[in-house]
Design an enzyme around this catalytic site. Structure first.
Site, PDB file in Angstrom:
ATOM      1  N   LEU A  14      76.417  60.054  37.531  1.00  0.00           N
ATOM      2  CA  LEU A  14      77.119  59.861  36.265  1.00  0.00           C
ATOM      3  C   LEU A  14      76.193  60.100  35.076  1.00  0.00           C
ATOM      4  O   LEU A  14      76.635  60.076  33.930  1.00  0.00           O
ATOM      5  CB  LEU A  14      77.677  58.428  36.192  1.00  0.00           C
ATOM      6  CG  LEU A  14      78.698  58.060  37.281  1.00  0.00           C
ATOM      7  CD1 LEU A  14      79.075  56.589  37.180  1.00  0.00           C
ATOM      8  CD2 LEU A  14      79.931  58.930  37.183  1.00  0.00           C
ATOM      9  N   THR A  60      66.156  60.455  41.141  1.00  0.00           N
ATOM     10  CA  THR A  60      66.902  59.520  41.968  1.00  0.00           C
ATOM     11  C   THR A  60      66.658  59.804  43.449  1.00  0.00           C
ATOM     12  O   THR A  60      65.805  60.620  43.802  1.00  0.00           O
ATOM     13  CB  THR A  60      68.402  59.504  41.551  1.00  0.00           C
ATOM     14  OG1 THR A  60      69.051  58.457  42.259  1.00  0.00           O
ATOM     15  CG2 THR A  60      69.101  60.821  41.823  1.00  0.00           C
ATOM     16  N   LYS A  64      62.154  59.172  44.447  1.00  0.00           N
ATOM     17  CA  LYS A  64      61.506  58.244  43.510  1.00  0.00           C
ATOM     18  C   LYS A  64      60.044  57.951  43.848  1.00  0.00           C
ATOM     19  O   LYS A  64      59.253  57.688  42.950  1.00  0.00           O
ATOM     20  CB  LYS A  64      62.288  56.925  43.435  1.00  0.00           C
ATOM     21  CG  LYS A  64      63.593  57.049  42.668  1.00  0.00           C
ATOM     22  CD  LYS A  64      64.249  55.697  42.503  1.00  0.00           C
ATOM     23  CE  LYS A  64      65.564  55.828  41.775  1.00  0.00           C
ATOM     24  NZ  LYS A  64      66.114  54.524  41.393  1.00  0.00           N
ATOM     25  N   ASP A 101      64.130  51.042  36.023  1.00  0.00           N
ATOM     26  CA  ASP A 101      65.138  50.338  36.842  1.00  0.00           C
ATOM     27  C   ASP A 101      65.077  48.821  36.659  1.00  0.00           C
ATOM     28  O   ASP A 101      66.104  48.149  36.660  1.00  0.00           O
ATOM     29  CB  ASP A 101      64.950  50.669  38.330  1.00  0.00           C
ATOM     30  CG  ASP A 101      65.475  52.047  38.670  1.00  0.00           C
ATOM     31  OD1 ASP A 101      66.345  52.557  37.936  1.00  0.00           O
ATOM     32  OD2 ASP A 101      65.009  52.624  39.674  1.00  0.00           O
ATOM     33  N   ALA A 126      66.967  46.461  51.461  1.00  0.00           N
ATOM     34  CA  ALA A 126      65.501  46.465  51.484  1.00  0.00           C
ATOM     35  C   ALA A 126      64.937  47.844  51.165  1.00  0.00           C
ATOM     36  O   ALA A 126      63.806  48.142  51.499  1.00  0.00           O
ATOM     37  CB  ALA A 126      65.015  45.998  52.864  1.00  0.00           C
TER      38      ALA A 126
HETATM   39  P1  ATR Z   1      67.845  52.955  47.922  1.00  0.00           P
HETATM   40  O1  ATR Z   1      66.546  53.559  47.527  1.00  0.00           O
HETATM   41  O2  ATR Z   1      69.003  53.401  47.069  1.00  0.00           O
HETATM   42  O3  ATR Z   1      67.782  51.469  48.024  1.00  0.00           O
HETATM   43  P2  ATR Z   1      67.615  53.262  50.811  1.00  0.00           P
HETATM   44  O4  ATR Z   1      66.146  53.128  50.763  1.00  0.00           O
HETATM   45  O5  ATR Z   1      68.190  54.318  51.704  1.00  0.00           O
HETATM   46  O6  ATR Z   1      68.210  53.581  49.365  1.00  0.00           O
HETATM   47  O7  ATR Z   1      68.246  51.829  51.171  1.00  0.00           O
HETATM   48  C1  ATR Z   1      69.582  51.674  51.439  1.00  0.00           C
HETATM   49  C2  ATR Z   1      69.844  50.216  51.772  1.00  0.00           C
HETATM   50  O8  ATR Z   1      71.236  50.059  52.094  1.00  0.00           O
HETATM   51  C3  ATR Z   1      69.080  49.713  52.982  1.00  0.00           C
HETATM   52  O9  ATR Z   1      68.786  48.350  52.799  1.00  0.00           O
HETATM   53  C4  ATR Z   1      70.099  49.916  54.113  1.00  0.00           C
HETATM   54  O10 ATR Z   1      69.902  49.089  55.241  1.00  0.00           O
HETATM   55  P3  ATR Z   1      68.921  49.567  56.427  1.00  0.00           P
HETATM   56  O11 ATR Z   1      67.538  49.221  55.992  1.00  0.00           O
HETATM   57  O12 ATR Z   1      69.374  48.767  57.605  1.00  0.00           O
HETATM   58  O13 ATR Z   1      69.143  51.040  56.600  1.00  0.00           O
HETATM   59  C5  ATR Z   1      71.355  49.510  53.409  1.00  0.00           C
HETATM   60  N1  ATR Z   1      72.575  50.014  54.038  1.00  0.00           N
HETATM   61  C6  ATR Z   1      73.023  51.278  54.037  1.00  0.00           C
HETATM   62  N2  ATR Z   1      74.199  51.365  54.687  1.00  0.00           N
HETATM   63  C7  ATR Z   1      74.510  50.105  55.116  1.00  0.00           C
HETATM   64  C8  ATR Z   1      75.600  49.522  55.842  1.00  0.00           C
HETATM   65  N3  ATR Z   1      76.639  50.274  56.259  1.00  0.00           N
HETATM   66  N4  ATR Z   1      75.569  48.197  56.079  1.00  0.00           N
HETATM   67  C9  ATR Z   1      74.549  47.437  55.653  1.00  0.00           C
HETATM   68  N5  ATR Z   1      73.477  47.924  54.968  1.00  0.00           N
HETATM   69  C10 ATR Z   1      73.458  49.238  54.695  1.00  0.00           C
END
Ligand code: ATR
Length: 266
Positions: A14, A60, A64, A101, A126
């Protein structure tokens, strides 16, 4: 003046609409585009932006952290969070990496009068977004921070990197917290369920869903139905973008125009 956001994927961003709304409102002759950049093209693309006279870009997922080695210097905000979401191209051809952020996450809470001091925070997720939230909450004085994540080992890794006695990792979501933050990607898809179960939410809870979409997520819909105070991801998106604009230009953006962009053109 030229600006852009890079990510992979980036089509859903966006940021172009939001920044363009500000440029129009303050009468700035500027453009903001989105570029899908593959990890292997990152270094070359950064050189291209510099050569083509870009003033600044946002970064993004998934770049990052990956951009950090390619920058001339890092602002303390980027060092502190360990990631860069804003790059400024300097007049001498060098580059500076910032992170807005944390500012973006805290700005809507502060504007509402929320006090982080004394609060118990539950952080779902996480990844990179969760890390910025964790640092923001700890820096601004939360009493406790409980990390809950689908993959326990990533929660443990985030917890140990924070090395703060207020941080714990839990398999389940505690039910009596002041602030619940969804920093997972649950909610990005239209039919995703609520990130939190109803049992975790009460009318006293504050629910902050970082998913940056104009629609109401299932998490926010559930929290509202229980009477909780809610913050969506657009407020954070706008605040981090406004701060990036200040860093790039030294000008004050029209934050209201940036907030209202979602009411037209989407
Ligand atoms: P970002 O930098 O945007 O935080 P990321 O590092 O890919 O992106 O983190 C995505 C987060 O969403 C992680 O905590 C992920 O959990 P995992 O560590 O188990 O992968 C969480 N996540 C993504 N899809 C999920 C789902 N369907 N249910 C629960 N947690 C999910």
């Amino acid at each position: 003046m030229k600006f852009a956001v890079i990510g992979h994927p980036v089509a859903h961003s966006l940021s172009p609409a939001m920044h363009t709304a500000n440029f129009r409102s303050i009468g700035l002759d500027a453009v903001y585009a989105a570029f899908d950049v593959l990890p292997e093209s990152l270094e070359g693309e950064l050189k291209r932006f510099a050569a083509e006279g870009y003033r600044g870009i946002n970064v993004t997922v998934p770049h990052k952290q990956a951009v950090m080695p390619f920058l001339t210097r890092l602002d303390p905000s980027a060092v502190h969070i360990g990631a860069v979401n804003t790059i400024r191209f300097e007049e001498d051809g060098s580059t500076t990496g910032f992170n807005t952020d944390m500012y973006g996450f805290l700005a809507p809470l502060k504007a509402s009068g929320f006090k982080m001091e004394g609060s118990s925070v539950v952080l779902l997720g996480a990844g990179g977004a969760a890390r910025a939230v964790a640092v923001a909450c700890l820096d601004s004085g939360c009493t406790s921070l409980t990390i809950v994540n689908r993959t326990r080992s990533r929660a443990d890794a985030l917890s140990s990197s924070l090395s703060d006695s207020r941080v714990t990792v839990s398999e389940t979501i505690p039910s009596d917290s002041s602030l619940l933050v969804n920093a997972t990607s649950v909610g990005l898809k239209v039919d995703d369920p609520s990130a939190f179960p109803p049992s975790a939410i009460s009318s006293e809870t504050i629910v902050y869903d970082l998913i940056p979409v104009a629609r109401e997520t299932a998490t926010i819909a559930l929290a509202r139905s229980i009477g909780a105070r809610c913050f969506g991801g657009l407020g954070m998106l706008v605040a981090q973008g406004a701060e990036a604009f200040r860093i790039w230009t030294g000008l004050e953006p029209d934050v209201a125009a940036m907030s209202n962009f979602s009411t037209f053109g989407l």
